[in-house]
Design a protein around this motif. Structure first.
Motif, PDB file in Angstrom:
ATOM      1  N   LYS A   1       2.635   4.279  -6.079  1.00  0.00           N
ATOM      2  CA  LYS A   1       2.914   5.585  -5.478  1.00  0.00           C
ATOM      3  C   LYS A   1       4.410   5.909  -5.622  1.00  0.00           C
ATOM      4  O   LYS A   1       5.179   5.771  -4.671  1.00  0.00           O
TER       5      LYS A   1
ATOM      6  N   LYS B   1       0.811  -1.226   0.000  1.00  0.00           N
ATOM      7  CA  LYS B   1       0.000   0.000   0.000  1.00  0.00           C
ATOM      8  C   LYS B   1       0.843   1.274   0.000  1.00  0.00           C
ATOM      9  O   LYS B   1       0.368   2.328  -0.412  1.00  0.00           O
ATOM     10  N   LEU B   2       2.082   1.220   0.498  1.00  0.00           N
ATOM     11  CA  LEU B   2       2.968   2.385   0.538  1.00  0.00           C
ATOM     12  C   LEU B   2       2.278   3.611   1.131  1.00  0.00           C
ATOM     13  O   LEU B   2       2.108   4.640   0.486  1.00  0.00           O
ATOM     14  N   GLU B   3       1.882   3.478   2.385  1.00  0.00           N
ATOM     15  CA  GLU B   3       1.174   4.575   3.044  1.00  0.00           C
ATOM     16  C   GLU B   3       2.114   5.646   3.585  1.00  0.00           C
ATOM     17  O   GLU B   3       1.702   6.782   3.826  1.00  0.00           O
ATOM     18  N   THR B   4       3.378   5.303   3.802  1.00  0.00           N
ATOM     19  CA  THR B   4       4.374   6.281   4.239  1.00  0.00           C
ATOM     20  C   THR B   4       5.621   6.134   3.366  1.00  0.00           C
ATOM     21  O   THR B   4       5.849   5.085   2.749  1.00  0.00           O
ATOM     22  N   GLU B   5       6.446   7.176   3.320  1.00  0.00           N
ATOM     23  CA  GLU B   5       7.645   7.148   2.493  1.00  0.00           C
ATOM     24  C   GLU B   5       8.633   6.100   3.008  1.00  0.00           C
ATOM     25  O   GLU B   5       8.863   5.987   4.209  1.00  0.00           O
TER      26      GLU B   5
ATOM     27  N   MET C   1       6.629   7.683  -3.027  1.00  0.00           N
ATOM     28  CA  MET C   1       6.863   7.081  -1.714  1.00  0.00           C
ATOM     29  C   MET C   1       8.117   6.206  -1.649  1.00  0.00           C
ATOM     30  O   MET C   1       8.590   5.872  -0.556  1.00  0.00           O
TER      31      MET C   1
END
Length: 320
Positions: free
Chosen positions: A170, A79-83, A173
């Protein structure tokens, strides 16, 4: 990003005609001011390159894609929600050619693919040595000087990193490959001509390395910066991810042998020599831990072996 600077592209066929002097000057300027250049008409058969690309992409789909997806799941990267700054969005395997080949140890490669990559690797080895002699000519060094330095007592080290950079949902990210300079000698890259992503750092800006059909991208490693006493430079570069397209990258590294003694060439040295002398394998042991950190502390650390432990290891790297 500043993109109005023309990336150096060298037509190697012009070395055999009236434009040789201009072509050699273009190579020299690229080595001094870019650390990169792209060559065309380099002698590698286009049908061979097309076949290498075709079979590399087939091998990824058949043998590597699921492993990459499993890696994403194991690291929680779907999901790559944060870098993410400690992982690269790439699928790779390594081929060693010299001093001893591992071609027949790599699992899941067809015999046809192995034979093809053996032929491709040998042609790139020869091209690397020809390029080193062109650098010698520009530097005022005797022909064969760089090859001799790289040889050590066991011959050079030569290997290929075969990479795929799959589509990333993303791109902001995570990088395909984090910024770094290459540790070794001269690098020859056969990259995807449709999906871009390779960038180099020039004058504070990230510049795209243009994907050109049937070209080979050349860049210089840390060892050439040391041997030329800083006249030629290794340059930070990275791979950015893309939302669409699977980018192929086949980078072949012509490096010094493990026991090669590296130091600035005497004719290029000066009273202000800033570069250390060392054994290549010692440099690689340091580099393996600090690949994604600036090169300058590595050079300083090699001046004083005890300083090596002061750099904080952050990454492992294949040294062939």
């Amino acid at each position: 990003m500043e993109q109005n600077i023309k990336f150096p592209v060298v037509n190697m066929s012009k070395l055999n005609g009236e434009e040789r002097d201009q072509t050699m000057a273009l190579i020299n300027d690229a080595c001094e001011n870019w650390g990169f250049f792209e060559i065309v008409n380099h002698g590698l058969p286009h049908d061979l390159m097309d076949n290498v690309e075709k079979m590399t992409k087939e091998h990824y789909k058949k043998s590597m894609e699921q492993k990459f997806n499993d890696m994403l799941k194991s690291k929680g990267l779907e999901k790559l929600e944060t870098e993410v700054e400690d992982v690269d969005w790439e699928s790779t395997f390594y081929l060693r050619h010299l001093p001893q080949s591992n071609l027949y140890d790599i699992p899941d490669m067809s015999d046809e693919y192995r034979t093809l990559m053996k032929d491709f690797g040998k042609r790139l080895e020869n091209l690397a040595e020809d390029l080193l002699d062109l650098l010698c000519e520009n530097l005022g060094l005797e022909k064969g000087y760089l090859k001799k330095v790289f040889h050590g007592t066991k011959g050079p080290t030569f290997g290929t990193k075969v990479s795929n950079y799959p589509p990333c949902p993303k791109p902001e990210m995570i990088k395909g490959l984090r910024a770094h300079t290459d540790a070794g000698g001269i690098i020859l890259l056969f990259q995807d001509d449709k999906v871009s992503g390779l960038q180099l750092l020039k004058d504070g800006d990230w510049i795209d390395v243009p994907p050109l059909n049937h070209s080979i991208v050349i860049n210089l490693g840390d060892q050439l910066e040391v041997i030329t006493n800083g006249k030629y430079k290794s340059v930070m570069h990275r791979v950015v991810t893309q939302k669409e397209g699977n980018r192929m990258s086949i980078a072949s590294f012509y490096n010094p042998g493990s026991d090669a003694e590296i130091s600035p060439a005497s004719s290029l040295a000066s009273k202000e020599t800033k570069y250390p002398s060392f054994v290549f394998d010692d440099y690689m042991k340091l580099y393996a831990g600090v690949k994604f950190q600036p090169k300058e502390p590595r050079f300083e650390a090699m001046k004083n072996a005890t300083a090596v432990t002061e750099l904080n290891p952050t990454a492992a790297v294949e040294t062939f």
